[in-house]
Design an enzyme around this catalytic site. Structure first.
Site, PDB file in Angstrom:
ATOM      1  N   HIS A  62       0.830  -1.196   0.000  1.00  0.00           N
ATOM      2  CA  HIS A  62       0.000   0.000   0.000  1.00  0.00           C
ATOM      3  C   HIS A  62       0.870   1.254   0.000  1.00  0.00           C
ATOM      4  O   HIS A  62       1.937   1.279   0.614  1.00  0.00           O
ATOM      5  CB  HIS A  62      -0.881   0.063   1.248  1.00  0.00           C
ATOM      6  CG  HIS A  62      -1.715  -1.149   1.473  1.00  0.00           C
ATOM      7  ND1 HIS A  62      -1.949  -1.672   2.717  1.00  0.00           N
ATOM      8  CD2 HIS A  62      -2.391  -1.955   0.611  1.00  0.00           C
ATOM      9  CE1 HIS A  62      -2.727  -2.742   2.620  1.00  0.00           C
ATOM     10  NE2 HIS A  62      -3.003  -2.935   1.349  1.00  0.00           N
ATOM     11  N   LYS A  72       5.601   7.243   6.642  1.00  0.00           N
ATOM     12  CA  LYS A  72       5.233   6.393   7.779  1.00  0.00           C
ATOM     13  C   LYS A  72       6.476   6.022   8.572  1.00  0.00           C
ATOM     14  O   LYS A  72       7.552   5.820   8.012  1.00  0.00           O
ATOM     15  CB  LYS A  72       4.590   5.092   7.296  1.00  0.00           C
ATOM     16  CG  LYS A  72       3.317   5.255   6.524  1.00  0.00           C
ATOM     17  CD  LYS A  72       2.843   3.913   5.991  1.00  0.00           C
ATOM     18  CE  LYS A  72       1.631   4.073   5.117  1.00  0.00           C
ATOM     19  NZ  LYS A  72       1.268   2.819   4.468  1.00  0.00           N
ATOM     20  N   TYR A 132       1.734   2.375  13.231  1.00  0.00           N
ATOM     21  CA  TYR A 132       2.019   3.290  12.128  1.00  0.00           C
ATOM     22  C   TYR A 132       1.937   4.716  12.662  1.00  0.00           C
ATOM     23  O   TYR A 132       0.874   5.142  13.100  1.00  0.00           O
ATOM     24  CB  TYR A 132       0.965   3.194  11.024  1.00  0.00           C
ATOM     25  CG  TYR A 132       0.677   1.844  10.445  1.00  0.00           C
ATOM     26  CD1 TYR A 132       1.243   1.448   9.244  1.00  0.00           C
ATOM     27  CD2 TYR A 132      -0.219   0.968  11.078  1.00  0.00           C
ATOM     28  CE1 TYR A 132       0.936   0.215   8.680  1.00  0.00           C
ATOM     29  CE2 TYR A 132      -0.529  -0.255  10.514  1.00  0.00           C
ATOM     30  CZ  TYR A 132       0.056  -0.622   9.317  1.00  0.00           C
ATOM     31  OH  TYR A 132      -0.257  -1.832   8.757  1.00  0.00           O
TER      32      TYR A 132
END
Length: 192
Positions: A62, A72, A132
């Site tokens: 993703h 991230k 995350y």
């Protein structure tokens, strides 16, 4: 804290210095000042999310369209996982290449993933939890999904039985198809 470059420009593996004693251990999970010194720009968290998965769960690959983009900082807070990142930035010198590392709660290792780099993981233990820390909040309709089994990527997942996956990840298009659709981010030489 050691911050080491990976084969993907702008992505870094962060290994904390653990301070053990008879009670257990202490370490810094993230230091914005040290990370920003390496990145050359601020990393400002806007959202923190967690996912918990059974052993042999595969999530990803993703990324998020630019704009809004999304960097991230991921770490495993319980269990263990095999983390895979893929450079999805059109024009990047590492386009289509990947980096694999194992993250686990015991080591405290983390991975900084810049905007435009895809992310996925395979859980190695039951009840594995990944954290995350993200530079932007979730924006519906901006996620880009890539087939984690794309033969052109040949990602080394290392599973021994078919993994548990979402229908969305199973149906994701390959890298070439996604690139042809014109939705992948472009490489910015000034900001890997």
């Amino acid at each position: 804290m050691r911050i080491a470059a990976t084969a993907i420009p702008g992505a870094y593996l962060v290994t904390p210095e653990q301070l053990p004693d008879e009670r257990g251990a202490f370490w810094e999970g993230m230091r914005a000042d040290k990370l920003e010194k390496v990145l050359g720009e601020p990393f400002v968290p806007r959202q923190i999310s967690y996912s918990v998965s059974r052993r042999n769960t595969l999530r990803g690959i993703h990324t998020v369209a630019i704009p809004p983009g999304q960097a991230k900082y991921v770490s495993c807070v319980r269990g263990a996982l095999r983390d895979v990142i893929v450079d999805l930035r059109i024009g990047s010198p590492a386009f289509g290449r990947h980096h694999v590392c194992e993250l686990d709660a015991a080591s405290g290792r983390a991975l900084y993933i810049p905007e435009g780099v895809g992310h996925g993981f395979l859980t190695l233990d039951d009840d594995t939890c990944i954290s995350y820390v993200m530079s932007t909040v979730y924006a519906p309709g901006t996620q880009i999904d890539i087939d984690p089994f794309d033969p052109g990527l040949a990602l080394p997942w290392g599973f021994t039985e078919p993994p548990l996956m979402s229908p969305k990840d199973r149906a994701a298009p390959g890298l070439a198809e996604t690139a042809a659709a014109g939705v992948l981010p472009r490489w910015n030489e000034e900001k890997p």
